[in-house]
Design an enzyme around this catalytic site. Structure first.
Site, PDB file in Angstrom:
ATOM      1  N   GLY A  75       0.846  -1.204   0.000  1.00  0.00           N
ATOM      2  CA  GLY A  75       0.000   0.000   0.000  1.00  0.00           C
ATOM      3  C   GLY A  75       0.875   1.245   0.000  1.00  0.00           C
ATOM      4  O   GLY A  75       1.909   1.272   0.655  1.00  0.00           O
TER       5      GLY A  75
ATOM      6  N   ARG B 170       0.873  -4.829  -5.444  1.00  0.00           N
ATOM      7  CA  ARG B 170       1.128  -6.129  -4.824  1.00  0.00           C
ATOM      8  C   ARG B 170       1.390  -7.058  -5.996  1.00  0.00           C
ATOM      9  O   ARG B 170       0.696  -7.005  -7.007  1.00  0.00           O
ATOM     10  CB  ARG B 170      -0.069  -6.558  -3.988  1.00  0.00           C
ATOM     11  CG  ARG B 170      -0.402  -5.487  -2.922  1.00  0.00           C
ATOM     12  CD  ARG B 170      -1.359  -5.953  -1.864  1.00  0.00           C
ATOM     13  NE  ARG B 170      -2.036  -4.799  -1.252  1.00  0.00           N
ATOM     14  CZ  ARG B 170      -1.629  -4.182  -0.146  1.00  0.00           C
ATOM     15  NH1 ARG B 170      -0.576  -4.596   0.509  1.00  0.00           N
ATOM     16  NH2 ARG B 170      -2.304  -3.147   0.335  1.00  0.00           N
TER      17      ARG B 170
ATOM     18  N   ASP C 290       6.182  -5.128   5.995  1.00  0.00           N
ATOM     19  CA  ASP C 290       6.993  -6.327   6.226  1.00  0.00           C
ATOM     20  C   ASP C 290       6.844  -7.382   5.132  1.00  0.00           C
ATOM     21  O   ASP C 290       7.772  -8.163   4.901  1.00  0.00           O
ATOM     22  CB  ASP C 290       6.767  -6.895   7.624  1.00  0.00           C
ATOM     23  CG  ASP C 290       5.344  -7.331   7.861  1.00  0.00           C
ATOM     24  OD1 ASP C 290       4.478  -7.024   7.036  1.00  0.00           O
ATOM     25  OD2 ASP C 290       5.102  -7.987   8.897  1.00  0.00           O
TER      26      ASP C 290
ATOM     27  N   THR D  67       4.168   2.427   5.346  1.00  0.00           N
ATOM     28  CA  THR D  67       2.807   1.910   5.528  1.00  0.00           C
ATOM     29  C   THR D  67       2.110   2.745   6.591  1.00  0.00           C
ATOM     30  O   THR D  67       2.714   3.077   7.612  1.00  0.00           O
ATOM     31  CB  THR D  67       2.780   0.417   5.943  1.00  0.00           C
ATOM     32  OG1 THR D  67       1.455   0.092   6.402  1.00  0.00           O
ATOM     33  CG2 THR D  67       3.754   0.079   7.054  1.00  0.00           C
TER      34      THR D  67
ATOM     35  N   ASP E 249      -0.147   1.779   8.502  1.00  0.00           N
ATOM     36  CA  ASP E 249      -0.703   0.958   9.584  1.00  0.00           C
ATOM     37  C   ASP E 249       0.143   0.933  10.862  1.00  0.00           C
ATOM     38  O   ASP E 249      -0.328   0.476  11.900  1.00  0.00           O
ATOM     39  CB  ASP E 249      -0.915  -0.477   9.105  1.00  0.00           C
ATOM     40  CG  ASP E 249      -2.080  -0.579   8.143  1.00  0.00           C
ATOM     41  OD1 ASP E 249      -2.919   0.336   8.134  1.00  0.00           O
ATOM     42  OD2 ASP E 249      -2.148  -1.568   7.394  1.00  0.00           O
TER      43      ASP E 249
ATOM     44  N   ASP F 125       2.556  -1.020  11.784  1.00  0.00           N
ATOM     45  CA  ASP F 125       2.547  -2.374  12.333  1.00  0.00           C
ATOM     46  C   ASP F 125       3.789  -3.163  11.934  1.00  0.00           C
ATOM     47  O   ASP F 125       3.729  -4.365  11.685  1.00  0.00           O
ATOM     48  CB  ASP F 125       1.279  -3.109  11.875  1.00  0.00           C
ATOM     49  CG  ASP F 125       1.212  -3.242  10.362  1.00  0.00           C
ATOM     50  OD1 ASP F 125       2.022  -2.601   9.660  1.00  0.00           O
ATOM     51  OD2 ASP F 125       0.362  -4.004   9.873  1.00  0.00           O
TER      52      ASP F 125
ATOM     53  N   ARG G   3      -6.426  -3.202   8.743  1.00  0.00           N
ATOM     54  CA  ARG G   3      -7.078  -4.505   8.611  1.00  0.00           C
ATOM     55  C   ARG G   3      -6.699  -5.407   9.782  1.00  0.00           C
ATOM     56  O   ARG G   3      -7.505  -6.180  10.273  1.00  0.00           O
ATOM     57  CB  ARG G   3      -6.667  -5.135   7.274  1.00  0.00           C
ATOM     58  CG  ARG G   3      -7.658  -6.136   6.758  1.00  0.00           C
ATOM     59  CD  ARG G   3      -7.303  -6.572   5.353  1.00  0.00           C
ATOM     60  NE  ARG G   3      -7.674  -5.612   4.331  1.00  0.00           N
ATOM     61  CZ  ARG G   3      -7.211  -5.632   3.093  1.00  0.00           C
ATOM     62  NH1 ARG G   3      -6.355  -6.559   2.723  1.00  0.00           N
ATOM     63  NH2 ARG G   3      -7.605  -4.751   2.211  1.00  0.00           N
TER      64      ARG G   3
HETATM   65  P1  ADP Z   1       3.327  -4.787   2.782  1.00  0.00           P
HETATM   66  O1  ADP Z   1       4.693  -4.656   2.235  1.00  0.00           O
HETATM   67  O2  ADP Z   1       2.658  -3.447   2.934  1.00  0.00           O
HETATM   68  O3  ADP Z   1       3.283  -5.630   4.042  1.00  0.00           O
HETATM   69  P2  ADP Z   1       2.223  -7.017   1.255  1.00  0.00           P
HETATM   70  O4  ADP Z   1       2.293  -7.972   2.397  1.00  0.00           O
HETATM   71  O5  ADP Z   1       1.003  -7.024   0.409  1.00  0.00           O
HETATM   72  O6  ADP Z   1       2.412  -5.496   1.697  1.00  0.00           O
HETATM   73  O7  ADP Z   1       3.494  -7.312   0.315  1.00  0.00           O
HETATM   74  C1  ADP Z   1       3.757  -6.541  -0.826  1.00  0.00           C
HETATM   75  C2  ADP Z   1       4.404  -7.394  -1.869  1.00  0.00           C
HETATM   76  O8  ADP Z   1       5.662  -7.893  -1.384  1.00  0.00           O
HETATM   77  C3  ADP Z   1       3.641  -8.642  -2.287  1.00  0.00           C
HETATM   78  O9  ADP Z   1       2.618  -8.389  -3.213  1.00  0.00           O
HETATM   79  C4  ADP Z   1       4.757  -9.470  -2.921  1.00  0.00           C
HETATM   80  O10 ADP Z   1       5.088  -8.981  -4.188  1.00  0.00           O
HETATM   81  C5  ADP Z   1       5.932  -9.175  -1.968  1.00  0.00           C
HETATM   82  N1  ADP Z   1       6.013 -10.188  -0.912  1.00  0.00           N
HETATM   83  C6  ADP Z   1       5.309 -10.245   0.233  1.00  0.00           C
HETATM   84  N2  ADP Z   1       5.635 -11.342   0.950  1.00  0.00           N
HETATM   85  C7  ADP Z   1       6.564 -12.004   0.221  1.00  0.00           C
HETATM   86  C8  ADP Z   1       7.285 -13.232   0.419  1.00  0.00           C
HETATM   87  N3  ADP Z   1       7.126 -13.982   1.510  1.00  0.00           N
HETATM   88  N4  ADP Z   1       8.158 -13.606  -0.553  1.00  0.00           N
HETATM   89  C9  ADP Z   1       8.326 -12.841  -1.654  1.00  0.00           C
HETATM   90  N5  ADP Z   1       7.679 -11.699  -1.895  1.00  0.00           N
HETATM   91  C10 ADP Z   1       6.809 -11.272  -0.974  1.00  0.00           C
HETATM   92  O1  F6P Z   2      -1.900   0.565   3.598  1.00  0.00           O
HETATM   93  C1  F6P Z   2      -2.403  -0.279   4.602  1.00  0.00           C
HETATM   94  C2  F6P Z   2      -3.825  -0.570   4.317  1.00  0.00           C
HETATM   95  O2  F6P Z   2      -4.382   0.663   4.121  1.00  0.00           O
HETATM   96  C3  F6P Z   2      -4.640  -1.324   5.340  1.00  0.00           C
HETATM   97  O3  F6P Z   2      -5.017  -0.601   6.468  1.00  0.00           O
HETATM   98  C4  F6P Z   2      -5.810  -1.776   4.510  1.00  0.00           C
HETATM   99  O4  F6P Z   2      -6.457  -2.857   5.061  1.00  0.00           O
HETATM  100  C5  F6P Z   2      -5.159  -2.096   3.209  1.00  0.00           C
HETATM  101  O5  F6P Z   2      -3.979  -1.315   3.131  1.00  0.00           O
HETATM  102  C6  F6P Z   2      -6.016  -1.902   2.017  1.00  0.00           C
HETATM  103  O6  F6P Z   2      -5.237  -1.898   0.884  1.00  0.00           O
HETATM  104  P1  F6P Z   2      -5.756  -2.092  -0.618  1.00  0.00           P
HETATM  105  O7  F6P Z   2      -7.026  -1.364  -0.760  1.00  0.00           O
HETATM  106  O8  F6P Z   2      -4.640  -1.527  -1.419  1.00  0.00           O
HETATM  107  O9  F6P Z   2      -5.903  -3.558  -0.784  1.00  0.00           O
END
Ligand code: ADP
Ligand code: F6P
Length: 353
Positions: free
Chosen positions: A41, A102, A133, A156, A158, A160, A202
């Site tokens: 995000g 993503r 993360d 982010t 959040d 978190d 979330r």
């Molecule tokens: P955030 O970075 O905000 O926690 P996501 O968990 O959606 O958001 O992760 C963002 C992107 O990072 C994912 O769509 C994917 O491309 C990559 N990613 C997340 N987890 C992994 C993983 N375990 N291994 C490889 N790529 C990952």
């Molecule tokens: O950026 C964090 C966050 O806003 C969360 O609080 C929320 O649940 C999520 O992303 C929604 O993201 P998207 O609409 O991009 O799936």
């Protein structure tokens, strides 16, 4: 070749124990080219981090490829050449100049290996990942599987991420939500209607808890704590009887009670009191970053580049004790998300009037 550095430099904090560094005798420093991407995000302050990273790199004669739309652009080899001018006039803008996404394909190790081959053909020698993360997990996989030096910057709303007191974007998001709550308060006071305001998070109640206390909310409902709806109903009944007119109840979107619509319906029906629901949604992700987010993003961007150029890798720039510090990425991704400060829940209730 990677080796592990000893703990250093932040007063013995336990999360700075395993930053990997390059051994100078075998690795090809000085670095000439770095990559950067924003992932997950978007968050206000990502642009300030990009600007700081690019301008720090260019002062060292290092060029920067800004991969488009997170790991999607990294996989497709699509990037924007980022120089000092390309990152001009963005420090005050929300969102991210290079886009984010993503990218489900990135979970596949074969896709990651192919992307790294392509990255190396383009002369890129290290990668900065701005995200949460999940994004760091992807970055760390590149380092562990292919030896790519990686540095993380939090991005982010959040708040978190393990190992940091605040993530880039959180301060802006809570201030945006607070402004909205203050405005809703005016209409609540004027009409006597009760408002259920849904904020983002979330799996994290951080935005809800902070805005509830700062916005003088009558109640707050978050994913980290069991929703005491009956208690909330009785508390609101009491304050209505005492003549209070404006009532704001902040609900985190991820709450088990089902969000602001479900909580509003239950409470409004029980009290037979007119209510409205306001879902703030993605408004909280946009907008001009606050001074605080710009400062911490600027520090993080500069430190990520300085760290990589000094030969360190596998770290995230986080905030500890009010300072920006390097934190082991392996610890960040292997530890549980920090729990939002539940003391704020009790404080919001105590002060609700
Ligand atoms: P955030 O970075 O905000 O926690 P996501 O968990 O959606 O958001 O992760 C963002 C992107 O990072 C994912 O769509 C994917 O491309 C990559 N990613 C997340 N987890 C992994 C993983 N375990 N291994 C490889 N790529 C990952
Ligand atoms: O950026 C964090 C966050 O806003 C969360 O609080 C929320 O649940 C999520 O992303 C929604 O993201 P998207 O609409 O991009 O799936």
């Amino acid at each position: 070749m990677l080796r592990t550095a000893p703990s250093a430099g932040n007063g013995g904090q336990f999360w700075h124990s395993a930053v990997a560094v390059f051994t100078p005798e075998t690795d090809s420093y000085p670095v000439k080219r770095l990559g950067i991407l924003t992932s997950g995000g978007d968050a206000p302050g990502m642009n300030a981090a990009l600007r700081a990273a690019v301008r720090t790199a260019t002062t060292h004669g290092v060029t920067v490829a800004g991969y488009l739309d997170g790991y999607s652009g990294f996989v497709a080899g699509e990037f924007l050449e980022l120089d000092d001018r390309a990152v001009g006039n963005i420090i005050q803008r929300g969102g991210t100049l290079i886009g984010t996404s993503r990218c489900p394909e990135f979970f596949d190790p074969a896709v990651r290996r192919a992307a790294v081959e392509q990255m190396r053909l383009g002369g890129v020698e290290g990668l900065i990942v701005v995200g949460g993360d999940g994004s760091f997990r992807g970055g760390l996989a590149l380092q562990e599987e292919c030896g790519v030096p990686v540095a993380g910057i939090t991005g982010t709303i959040d708040n978190d991420v393990y190992g940091t007191e605040e993530t880039i974007g959180f301060d802006t998001a809570v201030n945006t939500a607070l402004l909205a709550i203050d405005q809703v308060r005016d209409t609540s006071q004027s009409t006597g209607m009760m408002f259920f305001v849904e904020v983002m998070g979330r799996t994290s109640g951080a935005i809800a808890l902070h805005t509830a206390v700062a916005g003088g909310a009558a109640g707050v409902v978050v994913p980290e704590a069991r929703a005491e709806i009956d208690g909330l109903i009785e508390q609101l009944r009491g304050s209505i009887e005492r003549g209070k007119r404006s009532h704001i109840i902040v609900v985190a979107e991820g709450d088990e009670a089902g969000g602001a619509f479900a909580v509003g319906e239950q409470v409004g029906r029980a009290l037979n009191h007119e209510y409205r629901v306001v879902v703030l949604g993605h408004i909280q992700r946009g907008g001009r970053p606050t001074l605080r987010d710009r400062i911490i993003a600027s520090e993080a961007g500069a430190m990520a580049v300085e760290g990589l150029l000094a030969g360190r890798s596998g770290f995230m720039v986080g905030r500890q004790g009010g300072k920006s510090v390097e934190v082991s990425l392996a610890e960040v991704v292997n530890r549980k998300h920090p729990t939002a400060d539940l003391n704020l829940l009790a404080l919001a209730q105590k002060l609700s009037g």
